[in-house]
Design a protein around this motif. Structure first.
Motif, mmCIF file in Angstrom:
data_model
loop_
_atom_site.group_PDB
_atom_site.id
_atom_site.type_symbol
_atom_site.label_atom_id
_atom_site.label_comp_id
_atom_site.label_asym_id
_atom_site.label_seq_id
_atom_site.Cartn_x
_atom_site.Cartn_y
_atom_site.Cartn_z
ATOM 1 N N ARG A 116 0.871 -1.191 0.000
ATOM 2 C CA ARG A 116 0.000 0.000 0.000
ATOM 3 C C ARG A 116 0.903 1.235 0.000
ATOM 4 N NH1 ARG A 116 -3.679 -0.317 4.705
ATOM 5 N NH2 ARG A 116 -4.894 -1.648 3.334
ATOM 6 N N ILE A 117 0.677 2.089 -0.973
ATOM 7 C CA ILE A 117 1.464 3.318 -1.090
ATOM 8 C C ILE A 117 0.520 4.499 -0.922
ATOM 9 C CG2 ILE A 117 2.908 4.694 -2.638
ATOM 10 C CD1 ILE A 117 3.461 1.891 -4.077
ATOM 11 N N THR A 118 0.805 5.340 0.049
ATOM 12 C CA THR A 118 0.009 6.565 0.208
ATOM 13 C C THR A 118 0.867 7.743 -0.224
ATOM 14 O OG1 THR A 118 0.688 6.768 2.508
ATOM 15 C CG2 THR A 118 -1.372 5.663 2.114
ATOM 16 N N GLU A 175 11.808 -4.369 -2.029
ATOM 17 C CA GLU A 175 11.241 -3.145 -1.457
ATOM 18 C C GLU A 175 11.993 -1.923 -1.989
ATOM 19 O OE1 GLU A 175 9.912 -1.881 2.994
ATOM 20 O OE2 GLU A 175 10.189 -4.017 2.631
ATOM 21 N N HIS A 197 10.536 1.424 -3.716
ATOM 22 C CA HIS A 197 10.814 2.808 -3.293
ATOM 23 C C HIS A 197 11.300 3.634 -4.485
ATOM 24 C CE1 HIS A 197 10.196 3.012 1.058
ATOM 25 N NE2 HIS A 197 10.621 1.770 1.139
ATOM 26 N N CYS A 234 8.423 4.556 -6.538
ATOM 27 C CA CYS A 234 7.657 5.635 -5.879
ATOM 28 C C CYS A 234 8.286 6.985 -6.189
ATOM 29 C CB CYS A 234 7.620 5.425 -4.368
ATOM 30 S SG CYS A 234 6.498 4.121 -3.854
ATOM 31 N N SER A 272 5.110 9.120 -7.342
ATOM 32 C CA SER A 272 4.931 10.400 -6.648
ATOM 33 C C SER A 272 5.772 11.469 -7.324
ATOM 34 C CB SER A 272 5.336 10.274 -5.181
ATOM 35 O OG SER A 272 6.748 10.281 -5.053
ATOM 36 N N TYR A 326 5.534 10.331 0.019
ATOM 37 C CA TYR A 326 4.900 9.018 -0.085
ATOM 38 C C TYR A 326 5.274 8.163 1.110
ATOM 39 C CZ TYR A 326 9.217 6.612 -1.288
ATOM 40 O OH TYR A 326 10.478 6.080 -1.234
ATOM 41 N N CYS A 327 4.439 7.169 1.339
ATOM 42 C CA CYS A 327 4.698 6.199 2.403
ATOM 43 C C CYS A 327 4.389 4.825 1.828
ATOM 44 C CB CYS A 327 3.814 6.522 3.599
ATOM 45 S SG CYS A 327 3.919 5.309 4.898
ATOM 46 N N LEU A 328 5.337 3.920 1.912
ATOM 47 C CA LEU A 328 5.168 2.574 1.353
ATOM 48 C C LEU A 328 5.068 1.578 2.495
ATOM 49 C CD1 LEU A 328 7.165 1.153 -1.625
ATOM 50 C CD2 LEU A 328 6.889 -0.196 0.419
#
Lengths: 76, 76
Positions: free
Chosen positions: B4-6, B51, B55, B58, B63, B70-72
């Protein structure tokens, strides 16, 4: 109170932005994507509203219940 | 793995969609909104990626590091 609302396209609804992003990840060399869906995250600070009023706002304004599901969490 | 990436607009960046949504909530009768920011939530199923590769994706694709944070999270 602080509230986090997540709004995702329903599983049965095509998510063209998600499909395009999955293809873009493949072009970056990440070939193992089997599913990618893009939704919205709303972070809200609000005083003087009940949780039921917020659910109503989610149904009436923030999400499209025909195509999206929402989840409302009160954080603090 | 499920990821989940916010992705949220940085605090210093104006979020016009968030401002418009806060005004719309006021019109619905919810007057106590002091902050509302709208970001993206990406839910991803992927195999065979590290991971660190995620990143990198991301930062490079998902992003805009100039305007967004962003937060992964790896969920499973």
């Amino acid at each position: 109170m602080k509230v986090r609302i997540t709004i995702m396209p329903q599983a049965a609804v095509l998510d063209p932005a998600g499909v395009a992003t999955a293809h873009a990840l493949e072009h970056l060399g990440l070939h193992g994507v089997s599913s990618l869906r893009i939704g919205k995250l709303i972070e809200l600070d609000i005083e003087g509203a009940t949780e039921e009023e917020l659910h109503q706002a989610c149904r009436d304004l923030l999400s499209n219940p025909v195509m999206e599901d929402y989840c409302l969490e009160v954080i603090s």
